[in-house]
Design a protein around this motif. Structure first.
Motif, PDB file in Angstrom:
ATOM      1  N   PRO A   1       0.806  -1.232   0.000  1.00  0.00           N
ATOM      2  CA  PRO A   1       0.000   0.000   0.000  1.00  0.00           C
ATOM      3  C   PRO A   1       0.838   1.281   0.000  1.00  0.00           C
ATOM      4  O   PRO A   1       0.324   2.355  -0.320  1.00  0.00           O
ATOM      5  CB  PRO A   1      -0.830  -0.121   1.284  1.00  0.00           C
ATOM      6  CG  PRO A   1      -0.972  -1.589   1.493  1.00  0.00           C
ATOM      7  CD  PRO A   1       0.363  -2.144   1.079  1.00  0.00           C
ATOM      8  N   GLN A   2       2.119   1.168   0.321  1.00  0.00           N
ATOM      9  CA  GLN A   2       2.974   2.352   0.325  1.00  0.00           C
ATOM     10  C   GLN A   2       3.220   2.904  -1.077  1.00  0.00           C
ATOM     11  O   GLN A   2       3.731   4.012  -1.232  1.00  0.00           O
ATOM     12  CB  GLN A   2       4.303   2.035   1.011  1.00  0.00           C
ATOM     13  CG  GLN A   2       4.158   1.835   2.515  1.00  0.00           C
ATOM     14  CD  GLN A   2       5.389   1.216   3.142  1.00  0.00           C
ATOM     15  OE1 GLN A   2       6.496   1.705   2.973  1.00  0.00           O
ATOM     16  NE2 GLN A   2       5.192   0.122   3.871  1.00  0.00           N
ATOM     17  N   PHE A   3       2.829   2.154  -2.119  1.00  0.00           N
ATOM     18  CA  PHE A   3       2.871   2.723  -3.471  1.00  0.00           C
ATOM     19  C   PHE A   3       2.007   3.983  -3.525  1.00  0.00           C
ATOM     20  O   PHE A   3       2.278   4.889  -4.315  1.00  0.00           O
ATOM     21  CB  PHE A   3       2.388   1.709  -4.504  1.00  0.00           C
ATOM     22  CG  PHE A   3       3.436   0.699  -4.898  1.00  0.00           C
ATOM     23  CD1 PHE A   3       4.632   1.108  -5.471  1.00  0.00           C
ATOM     24  CD2 PHE A   3       3.221  -0.659  -4.714  1.00  0.00           C
ATOM     25  CE1 PHE A   3       5.605   0.182  -5.843  1.00  0.00           C
ATOM     26  CE2 PHE A   3       4.172  -1.592  -5.086  1.00  0.00           C
ATOM     27  CZ  PHE A   3       5.365  -1.171  -5.655  1.00  0.00           C
ATOM     28  N   TRP A   4       0.970   4.028  -2.691  1.00  0.00           N
ATOM     29  CA  TRP A   4       0.124   5.226  -2.620  1.00  0.00           C
ATOM     30  C   TRP A   4       0.929   6.403  -2.066  1.00  0.00           C
ATOM     31  O   TRP A   4       0.819   7.528  -2.558  1.00  0.00           O
ATOM     32  CB  TRP A   4      -1.108   4.963  -1.765  1.00  0.00           C
ATOM     33  CG  TRP A   4      -1.962   6.172  -1.527  1.00  0.00           C
ATOM     34  CD1 TRP A   4      -2.183   6.810  -0.341  1.00  0.00           C
ATOM     35  CD2 TRP A   4      -2.713   6.902  -2.510  1.00  0.00           C
ATOM     36  NE1 TRP A   4      -3.010   7.882  -0.513  1.00  0.00           N
ATOM     37  CE2 TRP A   4      -3.352   7.975  -1.839  1.00  0.00           C
ATOM     38  CE3 TRP A   4      -2.900   6.767  -3.880  1.00  0.00           C
ATOM     39  CZ2 TRP A   4      -4.160   8.891  -2.501  1.00  0.00           C
ATOM     40  CZ3 TRP A   4      -3.715   7.678  -4.546  1.00  0.00           C
ATOM     41  CH2 TRP A   4      -4.332   8.725  -3.848  1.00  0.00           C
ATOM     42  N   ASN A   5       1.741   6.151  -1.030  1.00  0.00           N
ATOM     43  CA  ASN A   5       2.610   7.199  -0.483  1.00  0.00           C
ATOM     44  C   ASN A   5       3.622   7.670  -1.515  1.00  0.00           C
ATOM     45  O   ASN A   5       3.960   8.854  -1.577  1.00  0.00           O
ATOM     46  CB  ASN A   5       3.345   6.688   0.756  1.00  0.00           C
ATOM     47  CG  ASN A   5       2.447   6.502   1.961  1.00  0.00           C
ATOM     48  OD1 ASN A   5       2.284   5.390   2.455  1.00  0.00           O
ATOM     49  ND2 ASN A   5       1.846   7.567   2.444  1.00  0.00           N
ATOM     50  N   VAL A   6       4.112   6.731  -2.341  1.00  0.00           N
ATOM     51  CA  VAL A   6       5.051   7.091  -3.401  1.00  0.00           C
ATOM     52  C   VAL A   6       4.362   7.952  -4.447  1.00  0.00           C
ATOM     53  O   VAL A   6       4.891   8.973  -4.892  1.00  0.00           O
ATOM     54  CB  VAL A   6       5.648   5.823  -4.059  1.00  0.00           C
ATOM     55  CG1 VAL A   6       6.526   6.211  -5.257  1.00  0.00           C
ATOM     56  CG2 VAL A   6       6.462   5.025  -3.052  1.00  0.00           C
ATOM     57  N   LEU A   7       3.161   7.559  -4.821  1.00  0.00           N
ATOM     58  CA  LEU A   7       2.407   8.315  -5.822  1.00  0.00           C
ATOM     59  C   LEU A   7       2.170   9.743  -5.349  1.00  0.00           C
ATOM     60  O   LEU A   7       2.276  10.699  -6.129  1.00  0.00           O
ATOM     61  CB  LEU A   7       1.067   7.620  -6.089  1.00  0.00           C
ATOM     62  CG  LEU A   7       0.279   8.059  -7.324  1.00  0.00           C
ATOM     63  CD1 LEU A   7       1.019   7.689  -8.599  1.00  0.00           C
ATOM     64  CD2 LEU A   7      -1.107   7.429  -7.327  1.00  0.00           C
TER      65      LEU A   7
END
Length: 202
Positions: A97-103
């Protein structure tokens, strides 16, 4: 050039593609954990310091229940970690879910792992340099032992990354991370292996 501009472009593009491709599998994991966690929810949010120490909310899959003892105190972590949670941790799925933080720009794909906000006043000048880049889903320190490292070693690897950030180093970190996940090296599927807290001296 890479550190200032290209790295962020790559982060955004990879995170966007990853979230698009993994949308259905992530939804399946979300439902699976929501059931296994006995009403505790499937997502875990926590404030963490990011670039230049700016605090953001990190998101991960939640791998434990919120079960308490007779006095209303949370049970020890190893008693609340579910079998599903152990599996999710063993493959580092809880980090996806940290891909959201990256985005959003809170994090990068590669960088020092974001630690606890309570550590901020404990860092010396050298250790604080880990915040001179965005924190990452995985990083150079994670390629060298993860929780087997002392805090001094971990911070030294983080600062090395800050000073040597490049496309080639990021590729090395990605390849190393894939190898670690496939071999299940250094994964916190047993809470007894979790890194002890930093107190400013260790």
């Amino acid at each position: 050039m890479y550190k200032l501009f290209l790295k962020r472009i790559i982060d955004f593009c990879v995170a966007f593609v990853a979230l698009s491709v993994l949308a259905v599998p992530l939804l399946v994991v979300y439902v699976w954990l929501a059931v296994a966690n006995k009403g505790a929810g499937a997502l875990f949010f926590q404030e963490r310091p990011g670039y230049k120490g700016k605090v953001f909310r990190i998101v991960k899959f939640k791998t434990m229940t919120d079960e308490c003892d007779a006095n209303g105190v949370l049970l020890p972590d190893n008693q609340r970690l579910t079998k599903v949670g152990t599996f999710v941790r063993s493959l580092s799925i809880d980090e996806l879910p940290q891909f959201w933080n990256v985005l959003k720009g809170d994090m990068s794909l590669i960088g020092p792992r974001p630690l606890l906000v309570e550590y901020l006043p404990l860092y010396n000048a050298h250790q604080a340099r880990r915040h001179d880049v965005r924190p990452g889903i995985t990083g150079w320190a994670q390629c060298h032992g993860r929780n087997a490292l002392s805090w001094t070693e971990k911070f030294d690897y983080d600062v090395y990354y800050v000073d040597n950030c490049s496309l080639w180093l990021d590729i090395k970190v990605v390849l190393c991370t894939v190898r670690c996940v496939l071999r299940k090296e250094g994964i916190n599927n047993d809470l007894a292996t979790t890194m002890f807290k930093f107190d400013g001296t260790n």
